[in-house]
Design a protein around this motif. Structure first.
Motif, mmCIF file in Angstrom:
data_model
loop_
_atom_site.group_PDB
_atom_site.id
_atom_site.type_symbol
_atom_site.label_atom_id
_atom_site.label_comp_id
_atom_site.label_asym_id
_atom_site.label_seq_id
_atom_site.Cartn_x
_atom_site.Cartn_y
_atom_site.Cartn_z
ATOM 1 N N ARG A 112 54.779 18.787 -10.036
ATOM 2 C CA ARG A 112 53.848 19.914 -10.158
ATOM 3 C C ARG A 112 54.096 20.881 -9.007
ATOM 4 O O ARG A 112 54.281 20.458 -7.865
ATOM 5 C CB ARG A 112 52.399 19.430 -10.122
ATOM 6 N N VAL A 113 54.076 22.173 -9.317
ATOM 7 C CA VAL A 113 54.284 23.213 -8.308
ATOM 8 C C VAL A 113 52.980 23.969 -8.091
ATOM 9 O O VAL A 113 52.364 24.440 -9.050
ATOM 10 C CB VAL A 113 55.399 24.191 -8.719
ATOM 11 N N VAL A 114 52.561 24.078 -6.833
ATOM 12 C CA VAL A 114 51.353 24.823 -6.485
ATOM 13 C C VAL A 114 51.721 25.932 -5.510
ATOM 14 O O VAL A 114 52.077 25.653 -4.357
ATOM 15 C CB VAL A 114 50.296 23.901 -5.843
ATOM 16 N N PRO A 115 51.670 27.189 -5.952
ATOM 17 C CA PRO A 115 51.904 28.298 -5.004
ATOM 18 C C PRO A 115 50.675 28.514 -4.123
ATOM 19 O O PRO A 115 49.558 28.648 -4.617
ATOM 20 C CB PRO A 115 52.134 29.509 -5.924
ATOM 21 N N ILE A 116 50.879 28.543 -2.813
ATOM 22 C CA ILE A 116 49.821 28.849 -1.852
ATOM 23 C C ILE A 116 50.132 30.227 -1.280
ATOM 24 O O ILE A 116 51.129 30.394 -0.565
ATOM 25 C CB ILE A 116 49.754 27.801 -0.732
ATOM 26 N N ILE A 117 49.317 31.216 -1.593
ATOM 27 C CA ILE A 117 49.612 32.593 -1.178
ATOM 28 C C ILE A 117 49.122 32.790 0.253
ATOM 29 O O ILE A 117 47.918 32.878 0.513
ATOM 30 C CB ILE A 117 48.952 33.610 -2.128
ATOM 31 N N VAL A 118 50.054 32.841 1.164
ATOM 32 C CA VAL A 118 49.728 32.940 2.586
ATOM 33 C C VAL A 118 49.401 34.370 2.983
ATOM 34 O O VAL A 118 48.443 34.633 3.706
ATOM 35 C CB VAL A 118 50.898 32.405 3.449
ATOM 36 N N ASP A 119 50.197 35.307 2.492
ATOM 37 C CA ASP A 119 50.011 36.719 2.856
ATOM 38 C C ASP A 119 50.359 37.576 1.657
ATOM 39 O O ASP A 119 51.092 37.149 0.750
ATOM 40 C CB ASP A 119 50.903 37.081 4.056
ATOM 41 N N CYS A 164 64.663 29.458 0.570
ATOM 42 C CA CYS A 164 63.371 29.055 0.009
ATOM 43 C C CYS A 164 63.314 29.301 -1.492
ATOM 44 O O CYS A 164 62.858 28.440 -2.254
ATOM 45 C CB CYS A 164 62.236 29.814 0.688
ATOM 46 N N VAL A 165 63.779 30.485 -1.911
ATOM 47 C CA VAL A 165 63.641 30.878 -3.316
ATOM 48 C C VAL A 165 64.732 30.279 -4.189
ATOM 49 O O VAL A 165 64.450 29.660 -5.224
ATOM 50 C CB VAL A 165 63.632 32.419 -3.436
ATOM 51 N N GLU A 166 66.000 30.445 -3.785
ATOM 52 C CA GLU A 166 67.118 30.039 -4.643
ATOM 53 C C GLU A 166 67.380 28.547 -4.613
ATOM 54 O O GLU A 166 67.930 27.993 -5.573
ATOM 55 C CB GLU A 166 68.385 30.798 -4.231
ATOM 56 N N ARG A 167 66.999 27.885 -3.541
ATOM 57 C CA ARG A 167 67.271 26.456 -3.439
ATOM 58 C C ARG A 167 66.005 25.622 -3.680
ATOM 59 O O ARG A 167 65.926 24.852 -4.626
ATOM 60 C CB ARG A 167 67.840 26.146 -2.056
ATOM 61 N N GLU A 168 65.017 25.821 -2.839
ATOM 62 C CA GLU A 168 63.838 24.952 -2.895
ATOM 63 C C GLU A 168 62.918 25.301 -4.061
ATOM 64 O O GLU A 168 62.550 24.429 -4.857
ATOM 65 C CB GLU A 168 63.096 24.998 -1.564
ATOM 66 N N MET A 169 62.534 26.566 -4.181
ATOM 67 C CA MET A 169 61.623 26.947 -5.257
ATOM 68 C C MET A 169 62.284 26.755 -6.625
ATOM 69 O O MET A 169 61.641 26.280 -7.581
ATOM 70 C CB MET A 169 61.163 28.392 -5.094
ATOM 71 N N LYS A 170 63.548 27.107 -6.722
ATOM 72 C CA LYS A 170 64.241 26.979 -8.003
ATOM 73 C C LYS A 170 64.238 25.538 -8.488
ATOM 74 O O LYS A 170 63.928 25.255 -9.650
ATOM 75 C CB LYS A 170 65.685 27.483 -7.867
ATOM 76 N N ARG A 171 64.580 24.595 -7.602
ATOM 77 C CA ARG A 171 64.614 23.187 -8.006
ATOM 78 C C ARG A 171 63.198 22.675 -8.300
ATOM 79 O O ARG A 171 63.002 21.896 -9.240
ATOM 80 C CB ARG A 171 65.249 22.334 -6.906
ATOM 81 N N ALA A 172 62.214 23.121 -7.516
ATOM 82 C CA ALA A 172 60.829 22.716 -7.755
ATOM 83 C C ALA A 172 60.369 23.155 -9.142
ATOM 84 O O ALA A 172 59.752 22.376 -9.891
ATOM 85 C CB ALA A 172 59.920 23.309 -6.685
ATOM 86 N N LEU A 173 60.678 24.393 -9.516
ATOM 87 C CA LEU A 173 60.280 24.904 -10.829
ATOM 88 C C LEU A 173 61.019 24.193 -11.954
ATOM 89 O O LEU A 173 60.466 23.993 -13.052
ATOM 90 C CB LEU A 173 60.524 26.418 -10.896
ATOM 91 N N GLU A 174 62.264 23.814 -11.715
ATOM 92 C CA GLU A 174 63.016 23.056 -12.729
ATOM 93 C C GLU A 174 62.338 21.714 -12.991
ATOM 94 O O GLU A 174 62.183 21.295 -14.140
ATOM 95 C CB GLU A 174 64.457 22.834 -12.266
ATOM 96 N N ARG A 175 61.932 21.039 -11.932
ATOM 97 C CA ARG A 175 61.279 19.741 -12.089
ATOM 98 C C ARG A 175 59.877 19.904 -12.676
ATOM 99 O O ARG A 175 59.404 19.049 -13.419
ATOM 100 C CB ARG A 175 61.235 19.012 -10.747
ATOM 101 N N HIS A 176 59.216 21.019 -12.357
ATOM 102 C CA HIS A 176 57.915 21.313 -12.946
ATOM 103 C C HIS A 176 58.063 21.506 -14.451
ATOM 104 O O HIS A 176 57.268 20.962 -15.248
ATOM 105 C CB HIS A 176 57.334 22.578 -12.302
ATOM 106 N N ALA A 177 59.095 22.267 -14.851
ATOM 107 C CA ALA A 177 59.324 22.519 -16.276
ATOM 108 C C ALA A 177 59.668 21.241 -17.032
ATOM 109 O O ALA A 177 59.324 21.078 -18.207
ATOM 110 C CB ALA A 177 60.439 23.549 -16.448
ATOM 111 N N ALA A 178 60.331 20.315 -16.338
ATOM 112 C CA ALA A 178 60.708 19.044 -16.959
ATOM 113 C C ALA A 178 59.537 18.083 -17.053
ATOM 114 O O ALA A 178 59.628 17.034 -17.709
ATOM 115 C CB ALA A 178 61.844 18.400 -16.174
ATOM 116 N N GLY A 179 58.434 18.404 -16.381
ATOM 117 C CA GLY A 179 57.235 17.590 -16.465
ATOM 118 C C GLY A 179 57.178 16.425 -15.504
ATOM 119 O O GLY A 179 56.304 15.555 -15.641
#
Length: 313
Positions: free
Chosen positions: A91-98, A73-88
């Motif tokens: 958009r990344v939306v964190p949903i805090i479940v717990d 989740c963190v190293e593959r999915e979140m990392k790529r999501a944040l890279e694309r977010h930074a590139a504009g």
């Protein structure tokens, strides 16, 4: 918007509740969600996930202790999501479940999290209020994304601009292979619709649902409405085979019904341009009403749950 949902499988319950609360947005076509359970059996997992990571323009990260503990989740999915977010280009939306140590994660901490102030859904007195807050924030994002597009539509065109292209349709002839492929794809669409809808039903208090894949060409479903006497409904859906020709796709409102009985069905029909479904053998069906597979699935689902006293709008 196409939304990629990244989550830990330990948070399945939260994922299901999120889908319930997103229903208005998905039904109206504002959001199309994707998560790893959408991958078909036999597909290459990494390749499918990689494709969706590049196709999405919205990433919903369901952050929890188990999410943070998952390297995938963190190293593959979140990392790529944040890279694309930074590139504009997403958009990344964190949903805090717990409650978890998400604020220690630098790039994630910089983003506005939902629900309000990043207060974990599990900490709200009524979790439904928290999910509503999430949906309201997503609706704001959608409206903000659409605003520039609406402005662009009203802006005057340059004198030298090319005229807008019209949509062309070319006539063609459909052979039996085309019809067979369309029938099989339509059956797969209806089956997938019922599987997802049963998952949603099963997450609602007072309702229960069960989906059964009986064979490659048949599936069944049952719903129970605990609030109504005789509030149980069954359905069996068959895809036409070489021995039976009641309809291309046909159904019976009985549990584990044989392939030689039906209460209604859908046939593949064509015009000079495309293939579509028409409803058959049903007093409420209209032979002249063309349906895409998704429309046929919704019509059939609505008729099915109505038998259990459940209204589906």
């Amino acid at each position: 918007m196409r939304a990629f949902i990244s989550y830990s499988h330990h948070d399945n319950a939260a994922l299901e509740r999120l889908h319930v609360h997103l229903k208005n947005l998905t039904r109206d076509g504002h959001i199309e969600t994707w998560y790893d359970r959408d991958i078909l059996a036999g597909s290459e997992l990494d390749a499918e996930i990689e494709r969706e990571l590049e196709a999405a323009n919205l990433f919903l990260l369901m952050v929890s202790p188990d999410f943070i503990a998952s390297d995938y989740c963190v190293e593959r999915e979140m990392k790529r999501a944040l890279e694309r977010h930074a590139a504009g280009n997403a958009r990344v939306v964190p949903i805090i479940v717990d409650e978890c140590d998400w604020k220690a994660m630098g790039e994630l901490r910089q983003l506005k999290a939902v629900p309000t102030d990043g207060k974990a859904i599990s900490e709200w007195t009524n979790p439904n209020t928290a999910y509503l807050n999430v949906v309201q924030e997503l609706r704001r994002i959608i409206e903000a994304e659409r605003a520039p597009a609406a402005t662009a539509k009203t802006a005057p065109e340059p004198v030298a601009a090319r005229p807008a292209m019209t949509r062309y349709r070319a006539k063609r002839e459909f052979d039996e292979i085309d019809r067979s492929d369309f029938r099989d794809a339509a059956f797969a669409t209806i089956k997938d619709y019922f599987r997802r809808a049963i998952e949603e039903i099963d997450s609602i208090d007072g309702l229960r649902g069960r989906f059964i894949e009986r064979s490659a060409t048949s599936f069944g479903a049952t719903v129970v409405n605990g609030g109504q006497r005789h509030g149980t409904a069954h359905i069996t859906v068959h895809c036409r085979n070489s021995q039976v020709a009641l309809s291309d796709i046909y159904y019976s409102f009985n549990e584990d019904a044989g392939d030689n009985t039906a209460n209604g069905g859908f046939n593949v029909s064509v015009d000079d341009y495309e293939q579509f479904l028409i409803q058959t053998m049903n007093i409420f069906g209209r032979a002249d009403e063309r349906m895409a597979p998704e429309q046929a699935a919704e019509v059939l689902w609505s008729e099915f749950v109505d038998n259990a006293g459940i209204t589906y709008d």
